[in-house]
Design a protein around this motif. Structure first.
Motif, PDB file in Angstrom:
ATOM      1  N   ARG A 119       0.911  -1.247   0.039  1.00 57.52           N
ATOM      2  CA  ARG A 119       0.044   0.050   0.086  1.00 57.52           C
ATOM      3  C   ARG A 119       0.663   1.380  -0.051  1.00 57.52           C
ATOM      4  N   LEU A 120       2.053   1.179   0.844  1.00 56.98           N
ATOM      5  CA  LEU A 120       2.891   2.360   0.741  1.00 56.98           C
ATOM      6  C   LEU A 120       3.505   2.526  -0.696  1.00 56.98           C
ATOM      7  N   LEU A 121       4.015   1.506  -1.291  1.00 54.37           N
ATOM      8  CA  LEU A 121       4.353   1.802  -2.477  1.00 54.37           C
ATOM      9  C   LEU A 121       3.545   2.035  -3.763  1.00 54.37           C
ATOM     10  N   GLN A 122       2.115   1.924  -3.449  1.00 52.80           N
ATOM     11  CA  GLN A 122       1.272   2.396  -4.473  1.00 52.80           C
ATOM     12  C   GLN A 122       0.701   3.808  -4.149  1.00 52.80           C
ATOM     13  N   GLY A 123       1.197   4.354  -3.179  1.00 54.12           N
ATOM     14  CA  GLY A 123       1.245   5.707  -2.600  1.00 54.12           C
ATOM     15  C   GLY A 123      -0.132   6.090  -1.830  1.00 54.12           C
ATOM     16  N   ASN A 149      12.685   5.458  -2.606  1.00 57.12           N
ATOM     17  CA  ASN A 149      13.859   4.433  -3.203  1.00 57.12           C
ATOM     18  C   ASN A 149      13.260   3.210  -3.637  1.00 57.12           C
ATOM     19  N   ALA A 150      12.287   2.651  -3.100  1.00 61.34           N
ATOM     20  CA  ALA A 150      11.642   1.456  -3.404  1.00 61.34           C
ATOM     21  C   ALA A 150      10.751   1.590  -4.495  1.00 61.34           C
ATOM     22  N   LYS A 151      10.051   2.694  -4.867  1.00 63.57           N
ATOM     23  CA  LYS A 151       9.421   2.863  -6.163  1.00 63.57           C
ATOM     24  C   LYS A 151      10.361   3.213  -7.249  1.00 63.57           C
ATOM     25  N   LYS A 152      11.342   3.741  -7.058  1.00 57.96           N
ATOM     26  CA  LYS A 152      12.468   4.212  -8.153  1.00 57.96           C
ATOM     27  C   LYS A 152      12.918   2.690  -8.634  1.00 57.96           C
ATOM     28  N   GLU A 153      13.231   1.803  -7.742  1.00 59.43           N
ATOM     29  CA  GLU A 153      13.915   0.514  -8.045  1.00 59.43           C
ATOM     30  C   GLU A 153      12.921  -0.260  -8.930  1.00 59.43           C
ATOM     31  N   ILE A 154      11.544  -0.146  -8.508  1.00 61.75           N
ATOM     32  CA  ILE A 154      10.509  -0.786  -9.187  1.00 61.75           C
ATOM     33  C   ILE A 154      10.381  -0.211 -10.582  1.00 61.75           C
ATOM     34  N   LYS A 156      12.660   1.291 -12.401  1.00 61.90           N
ATOM     35  CA  LYS A 156      13.737   0.938 -13.261  1.00 61.90           C
ATOM     36  C   LYS A 156      14.005  -0.531 -13.469  1.00 61.90           C
ATOM     37  N   GLN A 157      13.131  -1.443 -12.842  1.00 59.03           N
ATOM     38  CA  GLN A 157      13.231  -2.856 -12.899  1.00 59.03           C
ATOM     39  C   GLN A 157      14.798  -3.101 -12.337  1.00 59.03           C
ATOM     40  N   LYS A 158      14.998  -2.468 -11.284  1.00 58.91           N
ATOM     41  CA  LYS A 158      16.382  -3.084 -10.385  1.00 58.91           C
ATOM     42  C   LYS A 158      16.153  -4.020  -9.435  1.00 58.91           C
ATOM     43  N   PRO A 159      17.010  -4.706  -8.837  1.00 51.43           N
ATOM     44  CA  PRO A 159      16.706  -5.519  -7.791  1.00 51.43           C
ATOM     45  C   PRO A 159      15.877  -4.817  -6.613  1.00 51.43           C
ATOM     46  N   LEU A 160      15.256  -5.518  -5.756  1.00 49.59           N
ATOM     47  CA  LEU A 160      14.406  -4.730  -4.986  1.00 49.59           C
ATOM     48  C   LEU A 160      15.137  -4.664  -3.424  1.00 49.59           C
ATOM     49  N   LYS A 161      16.064  -4.101  -3.390  1.00 45.48           N
ATOM     50  CA  LYS A 161      16.857  -3.965  -2.188  1.00 45.48           C
ATOM     51  C   LYS A 161      16.120  -2.911  -1.388  1.00 45.48           C
ATOM     52  N   SER A 162      15.593  -1.956  -1.559  1.00 43.01           N
ATOM     53  CA  SER A 162      14.956  -0.867  -0.856  1.00 43.01           C
ATOM     54  C   SER A 162      13.391  -1.358  -0.304  1.00 43.01           C
ATOM     55  N   SER A 163      13.089  -2.205  -1.307  1.00 45.95           N
ATOM     56  CA  SER A 163      11.744  -2.843  -0.737  1.00 45.95           C
ATOM     57  C   SER A 163      11.804  -3.744   0.324  1.00 45.95           C
ATOM     58  N   LYS A 164      12.992  -4.620   0.093  1.00 48.38           N
ATOM     59  CA  LYS A 164      13.234  -5.257   1.286  1.00 48.38           C
ATOM     60  C   LYS A 164      13.794  -4.259   2.729  1.00 48.38           C
TER      61      LYS A 164
END
Length: 176
Positions: A119-123, A149-154, A156-164
């Protein structure tokens, strides 16, 4: 004639205060104990040690965990089931239920935190408000940075380090 003698024997046993069990009832009880033994065997040996089992029974479980052959495991489980008949099974059954409930609660907490993170990542502003209200000591700046940072990683399709990292941050909030 045979049934009369059997009936007399049953009557004598009941009069002496012993509970008469039919063969079928003995089999049902034995099967139930066997199933509890199998449930206990599904736990890692470190968890089995916390059940306060008699030393000889604990040793049998340790041996069971080292056996790789199917038939040998089956025979060992039969033997463990036989040993369990002489042990008070209720504390073991209660402890198994406690462990199961604990795992279910952990799983529910985990899923709750995952949904909150999503929910946080969806804004979702309500999710952010919920966190601020529920945890007054939260570092809002760090939380927003992790979300950004997690939104940016998503994107740019980078590894989800910030999401973790965001998930860990939420879990630490929950535990404190």
């Amino acid at each position: 004639m045979v049934t009369e003698n059997t009936h007399e024997l049953e009557t004598e046993l009941v009069e002496e205060g012993e509970e008469y069990l039919s063969r079928s009832e003995k089999k049902r009880r034995s099967t139930a104990i066997q199933k509890i033994g199998e449930e206990l065997a599904s736990f890692p040996i470190s968890a089995i040690r916390s059940f306060n089992l008699p030393p000889d029974l604990l040793q049998e479980y340790e041996e069971l965990h080292s056996i790789t052959k199917h038939e040998a495991k089956r025979r060992k489980m039969q033997y463990i089931g036989k040993m369990l008949r002489d042990v008070d099974i209720e504390p073991i059954r209660a402890r198994i239920e406690e462990v199961k409930e604990g795992k279910a609660a952990q799983s529910a907490d985990f899923h709750h935190l995952e949904r909150l993170r999503d929910r946080l990542l969806q804004g979702d502003k309500e999710a952010m408000n919920f966190i601020v209200e529920s945890y007054p000591d939260v570092d809002i700046q760090k939380l927003r940075q992790l979300v950004r940072n997690a939104k940016k990683e998503i994107e740019k399709q980078k590894p989800l380090k910030s999401s973790k990292l965001l998930f860990r941050f939420l879990r630490e909030l929950e535990q404190s």
